[in-house]
Design a protein around this motif. Structure first.
Motif, short mmCIF file in Angstrom:
data_model
loop_
_atom_site.label_atom_id
_atom_site.label_comp_id
_atom_site.label_asym_id
_atom_site.label_seq_id
_atom_site.Cartn_x
_atom_site.Cartn_y
_atom_site.Cartn_z
N HIS A 216 0.82 -1.25 0.18
CA HIS A 216 -0.04 0.09 0.08
C HIS A 216 0.96 1.20 0.02
O HIS A 216 2.11 1.34 0.39
CB HIS A 216 -1.09 0.04 1.13
CG HIS A 216 -0.22 0.18 2.42
ND1 HIS A 216 0.26 1.57 2.82
CD2 HIS A 216 0.29 -0.52 3.49
CE1 HIS A 216 0.82 1.28 4.24
NE2 HIS A 216 0.93 -0.05 4.35
N THR A 220 -1.42 5.93 3.81
CA THR A 220 -2.68 5.54 3.58
C THR A 220 -3.55 5.73 4.90
O THR A 220 -3.13 5.14 5.90
CB THR A 220 -2.89 3.76 3.14
OG1 THR A 220 -2.04 3.78 1.92
CG2 THR A 220 -4.08 3.40 2.86
N PHE A 223 -7.65 1.53 4.95
CA PHE A 223 -7.20 -0.09 4.45
C PHE A 223 -8.45 -0.80 4.35
O PHE A 223 -8.14 -1.91 3.68
CB PHE A 223 -6.20 -0.47 5.50
CG PHE A 223 -4.86 0.42 5.56
CD1 PHE A 223 -3.76 0.02 4.78
CD2 PHE A 223 -4.79 1.40 6.53
CE1 PHE A 223 -2.65 0.38 5.06
CE2 PHE A 223 -3.65 2.15 6.68
CZ PHE A 223 -2.53 1.71 6.03
N PHE A 226 -8.23 -3.39 1.15
CA PHE A 226 -7.32 -4.52 1.26
C PHE A 226 -8.02 -5.79 2.20
O PHE A 226 -7.26 -6.77 2.03
CB PHE A 226 -5.91 -4.10 1.70
CG PHE A 226 -5.29 -3.02 1.07
CD1 PHE A 226 -5.18 -2.98 -0.34
CD2 PHE A 226 -5.24 -1.77 1.57
CE1 PHE A 226 -4.44 -2.07 -0.99
CE2 PHE A 226 -4.57 -0.61 1.07
CZ PHE A 226 -4.44 -0.82 -0.55
N SER B 260 -7.87 -2.09 -5.51
CA SER B 260 -7.14 -2.54 -4.51
C SER B 260 -7.17 -4.33 -4.53
O SER B 260 -6.41 -4.85 -4.13
CB SER B 260 -7.65 -2.22 -3.24
OG SER B 260 -8.15 -0.94 -2.95
N PRO B 264 -3.25 -3.78 -5.82
CA PRO B 264 -3.38 -2.97 -4.99
C PRO B 264 -2.38 -1.86 -5.06
O PRO B 264 -2.61 -0.79 -4.52
CB PRO B 264 -2.84 -3.69 -3.80
CG PRO B 264 -2.54 -4.97 -4.05
CD PRO B 264 -2.95 -5.45 -5.51
#
Lengths: 419, 294
Positions: A216, A220, A223, A226, B260, B264
């Motif tokens: 990442h 960031t 999250f 993800f 993502s 990602p």
């Protein structure tokens, strides 16, 4: 820069003269300066650190602890009646700024040596300036690169841990306990990559299997996108290879999405300050490594002594991990100056190379080939229950004893083996 | 590599919508102010950040998330009102870059103010007890709070729509954004409307700050990336369009989330690619009117 930054050989000599050894002849200066009586005026230590920026709370704790070490030294009479003076400068977490401030400290303020830094990038730029001017630099921030032969010099010392040692210690503790399948959530820059490499190398011994290394961008704030994938991968262990606010956000959202119910969450560096900023709930149960935790005081007498001094000076507060490094970084060089009976960089470095010291966390020494401080790594788990006070945030799970075999080898770092 | 199941896709979509909800709210405030005042509010991210700080502060003060939900937009809106009245207003009629520069400066002042008042470390936040935990949404587990985020956004959007479409003030706002001179000729004090709209836009920014606070770390710099993202949303949706703000907000959230999953590394880039594509195909944005900037 001032015009004095041009003639380097002259400046080295000037620096030795700092403090007004007026009667000395130029020719004899270097020779005489090795003798303590020739040096007067305060011992000046330059301390560049990011007082502003993302790591400012850690940096300010470094300064508090460093000042404590200085005060202690001065209260003990200093060295031959010479007191120590700490010159703190804000490097704004910017490598260019760090280099400029360091250059000023050396050329204008005529400091005897440099201790400080708090990022992998700034410490390399500070080191480059010090290396070119043969000024001793004791770095108190994590980095793998600083030990490598291409950046290193005889005057480079590394008081902090390296990502390789820290990640290795956490891996050696956690991997055998929680299962073989691992997912990494990694900040996409040097620090994150170094950490993943550290985990994977240590993980080989346990037959660990990497399911995914999700990168990442640095900085960031969310999250969540993800997380469904991580959930679907069903790992035994999730490693958060990020730092500071990224870690706080990742820990928070991993908790919100209920990932902790299905996997163990670990992180290479679990800082006291991150845990305070993120809160108990977000970090609950997360395991990580650290160079110091104040709770060591129940088993390590020097930790107790250090904490008590810190508490007394700062209204009952306890030192953080990076703070403790500020203390150790200053004490090491001051002790070496006292033993060397000189502030000459070569003399001080030679003493440091032989020193075995215990200032706050047990016995440490600098490895000869790269001047990396060989020291223990503390593996802690964050708790949210049964906390005695607001400082009581971690359980100490294990202390990995100092051992050179946990470092990358001198050979691997590119050092010709020095004895 | 993970197997891509329909469940995972659905979960990823839902995550994107929750993410998009915050984007949409931010863009509504930005769009409202631009559509009406033609002020590009560079302090929008800072108002978001102030909302997060004040929200957490009110939360610790009153102990109730719901009280904070009422107090925060009022407080942030009040700061917005004062900013419009004493800072932005003297600059009307001077061209678009004057208020832009002013709000840019204001954002620094607000960040510094929060550093001075609350410290540089920010404040720890936690999810309100009533909204903690994960729930089964049929295709996987999802945090209850993020579902609440989607619902709260829907409520705010509908309320705002009713206000603008069904009330007298709304009518004036709509008329004012089409042609403020005619509105003035009709005897309406347009400066009061502008004050109100600026206050409303900043109040919504503050509210989105509070709503986002339990999901992320609250610190003085949290508004900086948010500002860039909400500009992307506003540009994609069309400057000044409320429908555009909502649709583009959700779209950006979903695009980010889906990228993502598959790549990602490109997630952050993806929303800017989306913006570039929209600008090439439809320069005024999905729902924007052409030539508004002129």
């Amino acid at each position: 820069m001032s015009d004095s930054s041009t003639g380097k050989p002259v400046n080295l000599r000037r620096r030795i003269l700092a403090g007004g050894a007026a009667g000395l002849t130029i020719a004899g200066a270097q020779f005489v300066s090795r003798m303590a009586f020739a040096q007067t005026g305060p011992i000046k230590i330059g301390f560049p650190t990011p007082l502003t920026g993302a790591f400012s709370s850690e940096a300010q704790d470094q300064v508090r602890a460093a000042e404590l070490a200085v005060k202690e030294f001065n209260a003990g009479g200093g060295f031959n009646g010479r007191k120590c003076e700490l010159l703190v400068r804000d490097d704004k977490l910017n490598p260019g700024e760090a280099a400029t401030r360091t250059l000023e400290l050396i050329e204008k303020d005529k400091v005897d040596l440099i201790v400080g830094s708090l990022s992998a990038a700034t410490q390399l730029s500070i080191n480059a300036v010090c290396k070119a001017r043969k000024v001793l630099f004791n770095s108190i921030s994590q980095s793998d690169a600083i030990n490598e032969a291409k950046d290193w010099s005889f005057y480079t010392f590394h008081e902090a841990l390296t990502p390789h040692i820290t990640a290795g210690a956490v891996a050696r503790y956690a991997f055998p306990k929680f299962g073989k399948k691992v997912v990494y959530l990694t900040a996409d820059y040097a620090y994150g990559h170094e950490m993943v490499r550290g985990f994977q190398r240590a993980g080989q011994a346990f037959g660990m299997q990497t399911l995914a290394d999700i990168r990442h961008p640095l900085g960031t704030s969310d999250f969540s996108s993800f997380l469904p994938r991580i959930q679907a991968l069903k790992p035994d262990v999730l490693v958060l290879c990020n730092f500071g606010r990224d870690l706080v956000n990742a820990a928070k959202q991993v908790t919100d999405f209920g990932l902790k119910q299905n996997m163990k969450v670990i992180t290479p560096v679990l800082l006291y300050t991150s845990r305070q900023a993120g809160g108990a709930e977000a970090f609950e149960g997360i395991i990580g490594g650290t160079s110091y935790y104040w709770g060591l005081e129940d088993r390590i007498p020097t930790a107790k002594a250090f904490n008590d001094k810190f508490r007394k000076a700062y209204a009952g507060a306890v030192p953080s991990d990076y703070g403790a490094l500020g203390y150790a970084g200053i004490r090491s060089v001051l002790q070496a100056i006292t033993e060397a009976r000189s502030t000459n960089a070569t003399a001080v470095a030679n003493v440091m190379r032989k020193m075995r010291y215990d200032f706050y966390k047990g016995v440490q020494n600098y490895r000869l080939c790269d001047h990396q401080s060989v020291q223990s790594v503390i593996v802690v788990e964050s708790k949210s229950k049964a906390m005695k006070d607001k400082y009581d945030v971690f359980n100490v799970l294990s202390i990995e004893a100092p051992d050179e075999k946990n470092l990358r080898t001198c050979d691997e770092l590119g050092h010709k083996v020095l004895s | 590599m993970v197997e891509i199941t329909p469940q995972l896709l659905m979960l990823q979509l839902l995550t994107g919508l929750a993410l998009g909800a915050v984007y949409a709210l931010l863009a509504i405030g930005l769009s409202l102010i631009f559509g009406m005042l033609t002020v590009v509010n560079f302090a929008h991210g800072a108002f978001f950040m102030v909302g997060a700080f004040l929200g957490v502060y009110f939360l610790t003060l009153t102990g109730s998330f719901w009280f904070s939900l009422v107090l925060t937009p009022i407080a942030v809106g009040a700061i917005g009102l004062l900013s419009e009245r004493f800072l932005v207003r003297p600059l009307y009629g001077r061209g678009i870059d004057y208020p832009l520069l002013l709000t840019f400066g204001l954002s620094y002042v607000l960040v510094e103010a929060m550093r001075v008042i609350f410290g540089i470390d920010g404040m720890p936040t936690s999810t309100p007890t009533e909204l903690r935990g994960v729930v089964n949404v049929g295709f996987g587990m999802f945090p209850l709070y993020r579902l609440f985020l989607i619902a709260a956004t829907a409520v705010i959007v509908i309320a705002l729509w009713l206000f603008i479409e069904k009330t007298r003030y709304g009518l004036i706002i709509r008329a004012g954004s089409r042609d403020n001179e005619i509105v003035r000729v009709l005897g309406i004090d347009i400066s009061r409307i502008w004050l109100l709209v600026f206050g409303l836009g900043t109040a919504i920014a503050g509210l989105s700050g509070l709503l986002a606070a339990p999901t992320r770390a609250v610190n003085p710099e949290m508004g900086i990336p948010v500002l860039a993202e909400s500009f992307v949303v506003t540009v994609v949706g069309g400057m000044g369009s409320l429908v555009g703000a909502v649709v583009a907000g959700l779209l950006v959230g979903v695009v980010f989330s889906m990228t993502s999953l598959f790549a990602p590394e490109y997630a952050e880039l993806s929303i800017f690619v989306l913006m570039a594509v929209v600008l090439l195909v439809r320069p005024q944005g999905l729902f924007g009117k052409a030539g508004l900037m002129g």
